[in-house]
Enzyme design. Structure first.
Site, PDB file in Angstrom:
ATOM      1  N   ASP A  40       0.841  -1.193   0.000  1.00 48.88           N
ATOM      2  CA  ASP A  40       0.000   0.000   0.000  1.00 48.88           C
ATOM      3  C   ASP A  40       0.882   1.250   0.000  1.00 48.88           C
ATOM      4  O   ASP A  40       2.008   1.220   0.517  1.00 48.88           O
ATOM      5  CB  ASP A  40      -0.902   0.018   1.240  1.00 48.88           C
ATOM      6  CG  ASP A  40      -1.997  -1.044   1.177  1.00 48.88           C
ATOM      7  OD1 ASP A  40      -2.295  -1.521   0.068  1.00 48.88           O
ATOM      8  OD2 ASP A  40      -2.547  -1.384   2.240  1.00 48.88           O
ATOM      9  N   TYR A  68       6.347  -8.372   8.577  1.00 49.83           N
ATOM     10  CA  TYR A  68       5.998  -6.963   8.763  1.00 49.83           C
ATOM     11  C   TYR A  68       6.238  -6.552  10.211  1.00 49.83           C
ATOM     12  O   TYR A  68       6.070  -7.360  11.131  1.00 49.83           O
ATOM     13  CB  TYR A  68       4.516  -6.719   8.462  1.00 49.83           C
ATOM     14  CG  TYR A  68       4.105  -6.920   7.028  1.00 49.83           C
ATOM     15  CD1 TYR A  68       4.133  -5.868   6.112  1.00 49.83           C
ATOM     16  CD2 TYR A  68       3.666  -8.166   6.579  1.00 49.83           C
ATOM     17  CE1 TYR A  68       3.736  -6.052   4.798  1.00 49.83           C
ATOM     18  CE2 TYR A  68       3.271  -8.357   5.262  1.00 49.83           C
ATOM     19  CZ  TYR A  68       3.304  -7.297   4.379  1.00 49.83           C
ATOM     20  OH  TYR A  68       2.915  -7.483   3.077  1.00 49.83           O
ATOM     21  N   ASP A  82      -6.314   2.019   8.496  1.00 48.50           N
ATOM     22  CA  ASP A  82      -4.976   2.518   8.821  1.00 48.50           C
ATOM     23  C   ASP A  82      -5.069   3.989   9.223  1.00 48.50           C
ATOM     24  O   ASP A  82      -6.164   4.536   9.348  1.00 48.50           O
ATOM     25  CB  ASP A  82      -4.006   2.311   7.649  1.00 48.50           C
ATOM     26  CG  ASP A  82      -4.461   3.000   6.363  1.00 48.50           C
ATOM     27  OD1 ASP A  82      -5.277   3.942   6.432  1.00 48.50           O
ATOM     28  OD2 ASP A  82      -3.991   2.606   5.280  1.00 48.50           O
ATOM     29  N   ARG A 182      -3.564  -4.641   8.157  1.00 49.03           N
ATOM     30  CA  ARG A 182      -4.431  -3.628   8.790  1.00 49.03           C
ATOM     31  C   ARG A 182      -5.726  -4.262   9.291  1.00 49.03           C
ATOM     32  O   ARG A 182      -6.256  -3.877  10.342  1.00 49.03           O
ATOM     33  CB  ARG A 182      -4.688  -2.463   7.844  1.00 49.03           C
ATOM     34  CG  ARG A 182      -5.105  -2.797   6.467  1.00 49.03           C
ATOM     35  CD  ARG A 182      -4.893  -1.594   5.524  1.00 49.03           C
ATOM     36  NE  ARG A 182      -4.919  -2.011   4.135  1.00 49.03           N
ATOM     37  CZ  ARG A 182      -5.889  -1.706   3.281  1.00 49.03           C
ATOM     38  NH1 ARG A 182      -6.909  -0.959   3.672  1.00 49.03           N
ATOM     39  NH2 ARG A 182      -5.849  -2.124   2.047  1.00 49.03           N
TER      40      ARG A 182
END
Length: 298
Positions: A40, A68, A82, A182
Site C-alpha cells: 500500500d 511486517y 490505517d 491492517r
C-alpha cells in the site's frame, strides 16, 4: 546494457508498487520489470523486483511469505483500517488491558485464519475493485480468504495516551501471501474489546530479501551513474528462495532440457531444481514422485 536478476528495493511512503516499477523502467531503460508483492502507498519496506530474465520467477516471489513490523492503536477505527482514513468509531481506552491479555489475544491469531478484505483494497468483486465501491459510497459482500500466520507478537511496551485515551504498541507478524495486516490490527482490537487501526507498517522481509540490504530508488540511480549497478543485483536464484530446493543429477538436467519428466524424492507440489548453485528449472508434481518442468531456465 541488459540487466537480469533480482533487486531488493526499499519502497518509501507515498509511492505505489507500480510507481516503483515505472521509475525503475526509466532508470534501467527496460520494460521487462515486475514486482513480487504489492505494498500500500502508506506502507514502507522491502519490495522485491525482478528484472529481465528474473521476471520468469516473479510469480514465486509473489507467493512467498512476508514479515511486517508495525503499530496497533486502540481507541478508534478508520474507514481504511490505517492512519490515513477518516475516523468511523471511537472507543476511549479507560481500562488498559494487561500485556498478558494482549499477548494471549495475539497468539490466538497464529495458524490459519479467515479474513475479510477491507473495502479500501484492490480485491475485485464483480469486475470492480473494492476501493472503487468504497469511494462511490457503495457496499458489497466481500469474499472471505484463508491466510496463515506463523508469528504474531508484541515487540514494545504498551504506551498509554491518557489525554486522548489511546493505547499503542508495536508488533511483528510473519504471514502468508494475501494477509491484510491492517485488518489483523482491527480484528485484534475487536478481540480486546476496542475499535482500533494499524497506525504504522513496514515490510521488513519478503521473498527471502531483507530490508537491511534494500536500496532506495535514489541509491539505484546513483549506482547507475557510477557504473556500479551490478552491486545491487542479486542472482535469479533469490527469486525462488521460498521453494523447496532439490539437487539434480547431470542426467536429470539433460532430461529437463528436453522437457521430459523426472523422478524426485520430494512431497512438495512445486520445487526449484538446482545443479550445484545454479537454478535449472521450476518443477511441478504430476503423479507420485514424477515432476514436470514448469519453467526451464537453461
Amino acid at each position: 546494457m541488459t540487466y537480469n536478476g533480482i533487486l531488493a528495493i526499499y519502497k518509501e511512503a507515498g509511492m505505489t508498487s507500480h510507481d516503483v516499477v515505472f521509475k525503475l523502467r526509466k532508470i534501467l531503460q527496460t520494460k521487462k520489470i515486475g514486482h513480487g508483492g504489492t505494498l500500500d502507498p502508506d506502507v514502507t519496506g522491502v519490495l522485491p523486483i525482478a528484472v529481465g530474465q528474473g521476471t520468469r520467477v516473479v510469480e514465486f516471489m509473489t507467493e512467498a511469505g512476508k514479515v511486517y513490523e508495525g503499530q496497533v492503536t486502540l481507541g478508534f477505527s478508520t474507514e481504511t483500517e490505517d492512519a490515513s482514513g477518516e475516523v468511523v468509531e471511537r472507543t476511549p481506552v479507560t481500562q488498559v488491558p494487561s500485556e498478558a491479555d494482549i499477548d494471549l489475544a495475539m497468539a490466538g491469531f497464529v495458524g490459519e485464519i479467515t479474513q475479510i478484505p477491507p473495502m479500501y483494497s484492490a480485491v475485485k468483486v464483480n469486475g470492480r475493485k473494492l476501493y472503487e465501491y468504497a469511494r462511490a459510497g457503495e457496499t458489497v459482500d466481500r469474499p472471505e480468504r484463508q491466510v496463515t500466520l506463523t508469528e504474531f507478537v508484541r515487540t514494545s511496551d504498551l504506551v498509554f495516551d491518557k489525554d486522548n485515551q489511546l493505547l499503542k504498541f508495536n508488533f511483528r507478524v510473519v504471514c502468508s501471501k494475501g494477509t491484510y495486516v491492517r485488518t489483523l490490527a482491527v480484528d485484534l482490537g475487536a478481540k480486546l474489546g476496542y475499535a482500533s487501526h494499524m497506525s504504522y507498517l513496514q515490510r521488513t522481509a519478503a521473498a527471502g530479501l531483507n530490508i537491511a540490504y534494500a536500496f532506495k530508488l535514489s541509491e539505484i540511480e546513483q549506482l547507475k551513474a557510477e557504473d556500479r549497478l551490478s552491486e545491487a543485483f542479486l542472482p535469479i536464484e533469490y527469486g525462488v528462495s521460498d521453494l523447496e530446493k532439490v539437487l539434480l543429477t547431470a542426467e536429470q538436467v539433460k532430461e529437463i532440457s528436453f522437457g521430459r519428466f523426472v523422478t524426485l524424492t520430494s512431497d512438495a507440489a512445486i520445487v526449484a531444481g538446482f545443479q550445484e548453485d545454479r537454478l535449472i528449472a521450476i518443477l511441478q508434481k504430476r503423479d507420485g514422485k514424477l515432476y514436470k518442468p514448469k519453467k526451464v531456465m537453461i
